[in-house]
Scaffold this motif. Structure first.
Motif, mmCIF file in Angstrom:
data_model
loop_
_atom_site.group_PDB
_atom_site.id
_atom_site.type_symbol
_atom_site.label_atom_id
_atom_site.label_comp_id
_atom_site.label_asym_id
_atom_site.label_seq_id
_atom_site.Cartn_x
_atom_site.Cartn_y
_atom_site.Cartn_z
ATOM 1 N N GLY A 125 16.909 44.111 -51.247
ATOM 2 C CA GLY A 125 16.237 42.800 -51.255
ATOM 3 C C GLY A 125 17.043 41.694 -50.598
ATOM 4 N N THR A 126 18.051 42.069 -49.804
ATOM 5 C CA THR A 126 18.945 41.079 -49.188
ATOM 6 C C THR A 126 18.167 39.948 -48.485
ATOM 7 O OG1 THR A 126 20.246 43.050 -48.660
ATOM 8 C CG2 THR A 126 21.054 40.948 -47.788
ATOM 9 N N CYS A 127 17.256 40.316 -47.620
ATOM 10 C CA CYS A 127 16.576 39.286 -46.814
ATOM 11 C C CYS A 127 15.496 38.537 -47.599
ATOM 12 C CB CYS A 127 15.982 39.910 -45.551
ATOM 13 S SG CYS A 127 17.263 40.329 -44.347
ATOM 14 N N ARG A 128 15.094 39.088 -48.740
ATOM 15 C CA ARG A 128 14.155 38.350 -49.593
ATOM 16 C C ARG A 128 14.835 37.085 -50.119
ATOM 17 N NH1 ARG A 128 14.044 40.042 -54.481
ATOM 18 N NH2 ARG A 128 13.970 42.246 -53.914
ATOM 19 N N ARG A 129 16.156 37.176 -50.248
ATOM 20 C CA ARG A 129 16.911 36.057 -50.832
ATOM 21 C C ARG A 129 17.477 35.094 -49.788
ATOM 22 N NH1 ARG A 129 18.258 40.526 -54.129
ATOM 23 N NH2 ARG A 129 20.026 40.976 -52.798
ATOM 24 N N LEU A 130 17.184 35.334 -48.514
ATOM 25 C CA LEU A 130 17.705 34.423 -47.482
ATOM 26 C C LEU A 130 17.135 33.019 -47.695
ATOM 27 C CD1 LEU A 130 17.449 36.267 -44.028
ATOM 28 C CD2 LEU A 130 19.490 35.852 -45.414
ATOM 29 N N SER A 131 17.956 32.028 -47.458
ATOM 30 C CA SER A 131 17.429 30.661 -47.572
ATOM 31 C C SER A 131 16.559 30.400 -46.345
ATOM 32 C CB SER A 131 18.588 29.663 -47.616
ATOM 33 O OG SER A 131 19.227 29.640 -46.353
ATOM 34 N N PRO A 132 15.598 29.472 -46.461
ATOM 35 C CA PRO A 132 14.752 29.153 -45.300
ATOM 36 C C PRO A 132 15.593 28.788 -44.081
ATOM 37 C CG PRO A 132 13.919 28.073 -47.283
ATOM 38 C CD PRO A 132 15.219 28.713 -47.658
ATOM 39 N N ARG A 133 16.720 28.138 -44.335
ATOM 40 C CA ARG A 133 17.590 27.732 -43.229
ATOM 41 C C ARG A 133 18.205 28.926 -42.510
ATOM 42 N NH1 ARG A 133 21.965 23.017 -43.930
ATOM 43 N NH2 ARG A 133 23.038 23.888 -42.120
ATOM 44 N N GLU A 134 18.719 29.852 -43.326
ATOM 45 C CA GLU A 134 19.320 31.057 -42.732
ATOM 46 C C GLU A 134 18.279 31.835 -41.935
ATOM 47 O OE1 GLU A 134 22.507 33.457 -45.305
ATOM 48 O OE2 GLU A 134 21.039 32.358 -46.512
ATOM 49 N N ARG A 135 17.104 31.941 -42.534
ATOM 50 C CA ARG A 135 16.026 32.699 -41.883
ATOM 51 C C ARG A 135 15.679 32.037 -40.541
ATOM 52 N NH1 ARG A 135 12.197 32.624 -45.896
ATOM 53 N NH2 ARG A 135 13.396 34.272 -46.897
ATOM 54 N N ALA A 136 15.536 30.740 -40.568
ATOM 55 C CA ALA A 136 15.176 30.009 -39.345
ATOM 56 C C ALA A 136 16.259 30.198 -38.284
ATOM 57 C CB ALA A 136 14.978 28.534 -39.661
ATOM 58 N N ALA A 137 17.523 30.199 -38.725
ATOM 59 C CA ALA A 137 18.623 30.343 -37.769
ATOM 60 C C ALA A 137 18.569 31.719 -37.104
ATOM 61 C CB ALA A 137 19.957 30.152 -38.494
ATOM 62 N N ARG A 138 18.286 32.751 -37.890
ATOM 63 C CA ARG A 138 18.229 34.100 -37.306
ATOM 64 C C ARG A 138 17.051 34.233 -36.348
ATOM 65 N NH1 ARG A 138 20.675 38.454 -41.267
ATOM 66 N NH2 ARG A 138 21.859 37.018 -42.556
ATOM 67 N N LEU A 139 15.942 33.630 -36.732
ATOM 68 C CA LEU A 139 14.772 33.695 -35.846
ATOM 69 C C LEU A 139 15.065 32.964 -34.547
ATOM 70 C CD1 LEU A 139 11.793 33.166 -38.336
ATOM 71 C CD2 LEU A 139 12.331 35.243 -37.032
ATOM 72 N N ALA A 140 15.697 31.815 -34.697
ATOM 73 C CA ALA A 140 16.019 31.016 -33.505
ATOM 74 C C ALA A 140 16.980 31.766 -32.587
ATOM 75 C CB ALA A 140 16.609 29.676 -33.928
ATOM 76 N N ALA A 141 17.836 32.601 -33.197
ATOM 77 C CA ALA A 141 18.801 33.363 -32.392
ATOM 78 C C ALA A 141 18.150 34.610 -31.789
ATOM 79 C CB ALA A 141 19.990 33.762 -33.267
ATOM 80 N N GLY A 142 16.862 34.792 -32.080
ATOM 81 C CA GLY A 142 16.135 35.922 -31.482
ATOM 82 C C GLY A 142 16.393 37.262 -32.155
ATOM 83 N N ALA A 143 16.835 37.242 -33.405
ATOM 84 C CA ALA A 143 17.124 38.509 -34.093
ATOM 85 C C ALA A 143 15.833 39.303 -34.345
ATOM 86 C CB ALA A 143 17.812 38.214 -35.422
ATOM 87 N N ASP A 144 15.938 40.619 -34.182
ATOM 88 C CA ASP A 144 14.800 41.511 -34.469
ATOM 89 C C ASP A 144 14.582 41.583 -35.969
ATOM 90 O OD1 ASP A 144 14.212 42.263 -31.970
ATOM 91 O OD2 ASP A 144 15.286 44.185 -32.052
ATOM 92 N N TYR A 145 13.346 41.773 -36.371
ATOM 93 C CA TYR A 145 13.123 41.930 -37.816
ATOM 94 C C TYR A 145 12.005 42.930 -38.102
ATOM 95 C CZ TYR A 145 9.383 38.561 -36.783
ATOM 96 O OH TYR A 145 8.302 37.924 -36.240
#
Ligand code: GLU
Length: 279
Positions: A125-145
């Motif tokens: 459940g690691t990514c379920r607990r990501l903060s909205p900020r962390e999630r946005a940063a990874r998306l902005a960096a183009g990370a695959d999901y």
């Protein structure tokens, strides 16, 4: 009307274990004057090959398992799975998972929660607990999901569920599989999602398949509830075993319908073998 299906993945030749599954569906449909459908589960473009698709169709026909209507090839229906994903996402039941397999293994080891080896361990459940900020940063960096189902939230939203297993009611416990992947990083749908959507779109009323997929049915039942799809009846059959009681493996090349045919066996003889062991 009873509608059954056989849904192989074209990642190899038809094996004795598949022959058993195909027979279960075919015989149930024929006994009831129903329909028997063939679906090719080929969304994984890396593992699936069209030559196996053709070989499977040829072998089924040779064995006498004639299917009704058109074959459904999952790779041709990605829009159906995308629509289901959108619906779940809109309901707030999916989350983006950026983890690599290696990270998941490390996290499980750190939590010390893999007593039966990594296969039995659930996604922590690691990514379920990501903060909205962390999630946005990874998306902005183009990370695959991948897209995972928030299974606990979904189970709570759906309420108690059950299904009919060979005439007996089984209570669904979807959380036993954890937050399953519904869309992979490299494939836009997962087995759980595609199989659930397709069984509904093909009006399947009885799902016959090996007992190795019994656990998956808990998740499929939940997805049906979330997507407003009907629930077919299920019959999970035992798996074939060898003389030592070991489950037959795909790597046993001698046990493909093709090799058995080349060795001179008739369809009836192959069918007898597919029905005799593992009961
Ligand atoms: N495609 C799956 C397999 O070959 C079977 C899916 C099912 O019957 O639900 O194992």
């Amino acid at each position: 009307m009873i509608v059954t299906r056989f849904a192989p993945s074209p990642t190899g030749y038809l094996h004795l274990g598949h022959v058993r599954s195909a027979w279960e569906g075919w015989a149930a449909a024929r006994a009831a004057g129903g329909r028997f459908l063939l679906r090719i589960e080929d969304i994984d473009r890396i593992r699936c090959r069209s030559e196996y698709d053709l070989a499977i169709r040829e072998d089924l026909a040779w064995l006498g398992f004639h299917w009704d209507g058109e074959v459904r090839r999952q790779a041709e229906h990605l829009a159906d799975y995308a629509a289901a994903l959108r619906r779940l996402d809109t309901a707030g039941l999916l989350y983006r998972c950026f983890c690599t397999r290696k990270e998941i293994r490390a996290e499980i080891a750190r939590a010390g929660s893999a007593p039966q080896g990594e296969e039995a361990a659930l996604y922590p459940g690691t990514c379920r607990r990501l903060s909205p900020r962390e999630r946005a940063a990874r998306l902005a960096a183009g990370a695959d999901y991948a897209l995972r189902l928030d299974t606990a939230a979904a189970t709570a939203a759906a309420g108690p569920l059950d299904w009919s297993e060979d005439g007996r009611l089984v209570a669904a416990e979807p959380t036993t599989l954890g937050d399953v992947v519904l869309a992979r990083k490299d494939v836009p749908a997962s087995y759980h999602l595609a199989v659930t959507v397709d069984d509904a779109l093909q009006d399947v009323t009885l799902v016959t398949r090996g007992v190795d997929l019994f656990a998956a049915t808990h998740v499929h039942r939940l997805l049906q509830a979330l997507l407003g799809l009907p629930t077919p009846a299920y019959r999970h059959h035992e798996l074939l075993t060898d003389a030592n009681g070991r489950r037959l493996a795909k790597r046993d090349k001698a046990l493909t319908a093709r090799a058995m045919r080349e060795a001179g066996l008739s369809p009836a003889e192959i069918l007898e073998q597919a029905q005799s062991s593992g009961r």
